[in-house]
Design a protein around this motif. Structure first.
Motif, mmCIF file in Angstrom:
data_model
loop_
_atom_site.group_PDB
_atom_site.id
_atom_site.type_symbol
_atom_site.label_atom_id
_atom_site.label_comp_id
_atom_site.label_asym_id
_atom_site.label_seq_id
_atom_site.Cartn_x
_atom_site.Cartn_y
_atom_site.Cartn_z
ATOM 1 N N TYR A 105 0.821 -1.210 0.000
ATOM 2 C CA TYR A 105 0.000 0.000 0.000
ATOM 3 C C TYR A 105 0.858 1.265 0.000
ATOM 4 C CZ TYR A 105 -4.673 -1.957 0.431
ATOM 5 O OH TYR A 105 -5.863 -2.582 0.170
ATOM 6 N N LEU A 106 2.019 1.194 0.659
ATOM 7 C CA LEU A 106 2.883 2.367 0.708
ATOM 8 C C LEU A 106 3.631 2.603 -0.601
ATOM 9 C CD1 LEU A 106 4.445 2.024 4.284
ATOM 10 C CD2 LEU A 106 2.848 3.778 3.504
ATOM 11 N N LEU A 107 4.125 1.529 -1.203
ATOM 12 C CA LEU A 107 5.041 1.672 -2.338
ATOM 13 C C LEU A 107 4.378 1.508 -3.701
ATOM 14 C CD1 LEU A 107 8.147 -0.311 -0.984
ATOM 15 C CD2 LEU A 107 7.685 2.153 -0.866
ATOM 16 N N ASN A 108 3.288 0.778 -3.772
ATOM 17 C CA ASN A 108 2.712 0.480 -5.086
ATOM 18 C C ASN A 108 2.294 1.722 -5.874
ATOM 19 O OD1 ASN A 108 1.831 -1.751 -6.931
ATOM 20 N ND2 ASN A 108 -0.129 -0.683 -6.688
ATOM 21 N N ASP B 199 3.582 2.348 -9.654
ATOM 22 C CA ASP B 199 2.694 2.604 -10.801
ATOM 23 C C ASP B 199 3.106 3.876 -11.541
ATOM 24 O OD1 ASP B 199 1.231 0.342 -10.288
ATOM 25 O OD2 ASP B 199 -0.316 1.373 -9.130
ATOM 26 N N ARG B 200 3.451 4.934 -10.795
ATOM 27 C CA ARG B 200 3.859 6.186 -11.435
ATOM 28 C C ARG B 200 5.145 6.005 -12.236
ATOM 29 N NH1 ARG B 200 2.919 10.805 -6.724
ATOM 30 N NH2 ARG B 200 0.654 10.484 -6.491
ATOM 31 N N MET B 201 6.122 5.298 -11.644
ATOM 32 C CA MET B 201 7.383 5.080 -12.355
ATOM 33 C C MET B 201 7.168 4.210 -13.593
ATOM 34 S SD MET B 201 9.892 4.534 -9.044
ATOM 35 C CE MET B 201 11.368 4.278 -10.017
ATOM 36 N N GLU B 202 6.245 3.251 -13.485
ATOM 37 C CA GLU B 202 5.961 2.391 -14.632
ATOM 38 C C GLU B 202 5.297 3.200 -15.745
ATOM 39 O OE1 GLU B 202 4.110 -2.079 -15.405
ATOM 40 O OE2 GLU B 202 3.291 -0.828 -13.797
ATOM 41 N N CYS B 203 4.418 4.130 -15.376
ATOM 42 C CA CYS B 203 3.759 4.980 -16.382
ATOM 43 C C CYS B 203 4.764 5.879 -17.100
ATOM 44 C CB CYS B 203 2.681 5.838 -15.728
ATOM 45 S SG CYS B 203 1.234 4.886 -15.186
ATOM 46 N N ARG B 204 5.873 6.165 -16.458
ATOM 47 C CA ARG B 204 6.891 7.031 -17.071
ATOM 48 C C ARG B 204 7.927 6.241 -17.870
ATOM 49 N NH1 ARG B 204 8.099 11.566 -12.329
ATOM 50 N NH2 ARG B 204 5.973 12.425 -12.305
ATOM 51 N N ILE C 206 14.401 0.030 -7.550
ATOM 52 C CA ILE C 206 14.883 1.389 -7.263
ATOM 53 C C ILE C 206 14.285 1.891 -5.957
ATOM 54 C CG2 ILE C 206 14.767 3.797 -8.031
ATOM 55 C CD1 ILE C 206 14.933 2.691 -10.926
ATOM 56 N N LEU C 207 12.978 1.675 -5.781
ATOM 57 C CA LEU C 207 12.333 2.092 -4.529
ATOM 58 C C LEU C 207 12.914 1.334 -3.337
ATOM 59 C CD1 LEU C 207 8.567 2.485 -5.495
ATOM 60 C CD2 LEU C 207 10.158 4.268 -4.782
ATOM 61 N N TYR C 208 13.130 0.037 -3.509
ATOM 62 C CA TYR C 208 13.714 -0.757 -2.425
ATOM 63 C C TYR C 208 15.097 -0.233 -2.050
ATOM 64 C CZ TYR C 208 10.366 -4.562 -1.747
ATOM 65 O OH TYR C 208 9.278 -5.305 -1.382
ATOM 66 N N LEU C 209 15.875 0.141 -3.066
ATOM 67 C CA LEU C 209 17.213 0.681 -2.783
ATOM 68 C C LEU C 209 17.105 1.951 -1.950
ATOM 69 C CD1 LEU C 209 20.264 0.575 -3.213
ATOM 70 C CD2 LEU C 209 19.930 1.867 -5.350
ATOM 71 N N GLY C 210 16.185 2.837 -2.322
ATOM 72 C CA GLY C 210 15.983 4.054 -1.538
ATOM 73 C C GLY C 210 15.539 3.763 -0.122
ATOM 74 N N VAL C 211 14.594 2.825 0.017
ATOM 75 C CA VAL C 211 14.106 2.464 1.353
ATOM 76 C C VAL C 211 15.220 1.845 2.185
ATOM 77 C CG1 VAL C 211 12.544 0.926 2.617
ATOM 78 C CG2 VAL C 211 11.706 2.192 0.629
ATOM 79 N N ILE C 212 16.044 0.982 1.551
ATOM 80 C CA ILE C 212 17.149 0.335 2.278
ATOM 81 C C ILE C 212 18.132 1.388 2.787
ATOM 82 C CG2 ILE C 212 19.199 -1.104 1.973
ATOM 83 C CD1 ILE C 212 17.475 -2.863 0.094
ATOM 84 N N ILE C 213 18.441 2.379 1.959
ATOM 85 C CA ILE C 213 19.374 3.439 2.381
ATOM 86 C C ILE C 213 18.809 4.201 3.572
ATOM 87 C CG2 ILE C 213 20.434 5.622 1.691
ATOM 88 C CD1 ILE C 213 20.623 4.449 -1.161
ATOM 89 N N ILE C 214 17.529 4.566 3.498
ATOM 90 C CA ILE C 214 16.898 5.327 4.595
ATOM 91 C C ILE C 214 16.828 4.492 5.861
ATOM 92 C CG2 ILE C 214 14.754 6.430 5.356
ATOM 93 C CD1 ILE C 214 14.272 7.180 2.396
ATOM 94 N N VAL C 215 16.332 3.247 5.720
ATOM 95 C CA VAL C 215 16.164 2.390 6.900
ATOM 96 C C VAL C 215 17.502 2.059 7.532
ATOM 97 C CG1 VAL C 215 15.414 0.105 7.671
ATOM 98 C CG2 VAL C 215 13.960 1.431 6.140
ATOM 99 N N THR C 216 18.505 1.776 6.699
ATOM 100 C CA THR C 216 19.838 1.465 7.236
ATOM 101 C C THR C 216 20.401 2.646 8.018
ATOM 102 O OG1 THR C 216 20.268 -0.014 5.367
ATOM 103 C CG2 THR C 216 22.166 0.730 6.632
#
Length: 343
Positions: A44-47, A51-56, A66-76
């Protein structure tokens, strides 16, 4: 032909059997629900971003990674700073609980001695003593419960780590999953089922996304405010206050009790500063943050929400209070739909 010999009857019995087996299987693996629930929250948070990135023009898998990489950097980054600090605070809290317990006992004994020396009737004095003892037990229970909840998070690290893996495959094949689900819906019920699914999805999405953003903001603000006034365990109490925001109306009070109680054991002046700090945070949350982010996210009257929270807490404790609002909102949708079809 008698109804018990019709194909439709056997079809209904077969579907009922399948549903019963699935429910029983889910009951057997109920201990594994946590990673699936966390995975759904992640979806629910990331989808929407996927969808927006897929539309682009990005592929769905690349967008997720790409989103997971960003989340991993923030969470780490947060974990490197936050986890050692929280663990140190937990260890310190567990070692100081006996000290605070003795302080509470001394305080209770002084209050009881004052009542014993006063002219209060024995019956009222007994009632007051019982209430004081109850308050003492509740205070210590709240502190221990808070510590247990944070320790439970640490002990469920495997389940928490499994959630992103499940969320990845759900988001990757979400359209396929929706398509397969749609083929199972009888044609005569298709439009109504899709309408119900959209309304329920809208309520859950608003609740999950909006409330988690509010939780994060309140956690940060509360931690900073308590640290500024000099209260110990500010980060831990900030997390508790943030998580308590998932419970409407009662959440701010639940989140405020542990830090205020701890401050009272140290000094009245510190307790006053903590109360003022929490009051400022709650005013910001109630008048600016929540109205902007949440609005009327679940479409329920405040009285309905309060009744649902009380019922959920009475029946299932803290978990019942956390789930009361979204489940009540879903029930409202189902009842409204059924009533519409019957009238």
């Amino acid at each position: 032909m008698p109804w018990w010999k019709e194909k439709r009857t056997y079809r209904i019995l077969f579907i009922a059997l399948i549903i019963g087996v699935v429910i029983y299987f889910l009951y057997l693996i109920r201990g594994l629900f946590l990673p699936f629930i966390l995975a759904i929250v992640l979806v629910y948070l990331l989808n929407p971003l996927v969808d927006r990135m897929e539309c682009r023009g990005s592929s769905r898998v690349a967008a997720i990674l790409i989103l997971y990489l960003g989340v991993i950097i923030i969470v780490t980054s947060l974990l490197m700073y936050g986890v050692p600090r929280i663990i140190n605070q937990l260890e310190k809290l567990l070692t100081t609980i006996p000290i605070y317990s003795s302080q509470v006992e001394d305080m209770v004994n002084r209050i009881q001695q004052r009542f014993a020396d006063s002219t209060v009737p024995p019956g009222i004095q007994q009632i007051v003593d019982e209430r004081i003892n109850w308050a003492e037990a509740r205070l210590l229970e709240i502190v221990r419960t808070a510590a247990d909840l944070l320790l439970a998070l640490v002990s469920n690290l495997f389940n928490i780590a499994l959630a992103p893996v499940l969320a990845f495959y759900i988001m990757k094949d979400l359209q396929y999953i929706k398509g397969r689900g749609a083929t199972l819906i009888p044609p005569r019920c298709f439009s109504d089922t899709c309408r119900l699914a959209r309304e329920i999805d809208h309520v859950i999405a608003n609740f999950v996304r909006g409330h988690l953003i509010v939780v994060a903001i309140v956690t940060v603000l509360t931690s900073l405010a308590l640290a500024l006034v000099g209260l110990e365990f500010a980060t831990m109490f900030g997390i508790i206050a943030g998580l308590a925001e998932l419970i409407p109306y009662f959440g701010p009070f639940i989140g405020a009790v542990p830090p205020v109680a701890l401050a009272l054991l140290q000094s009245k002046w510190l307790a006053l500063k903590v109360i003022v700090a929490l009051f400022i945070v709650q005013q910001l949350e109630g008048n600016i943050i929540s109205p902007k982010i949440l609005g009327d996210s679940v479409g329920l009257h405040p009285l309905t929400i309060i009744i649902a929270l009380l019922a959920g807490g009475q029946l299932f404790g803290l978990a019942g209070m956390l789930l009361a609002v979204p489940l009540t909102a879903i029930a409202r949708i189902l009842v409204s739909f059924t009533w519409e079809k019957l009238t």
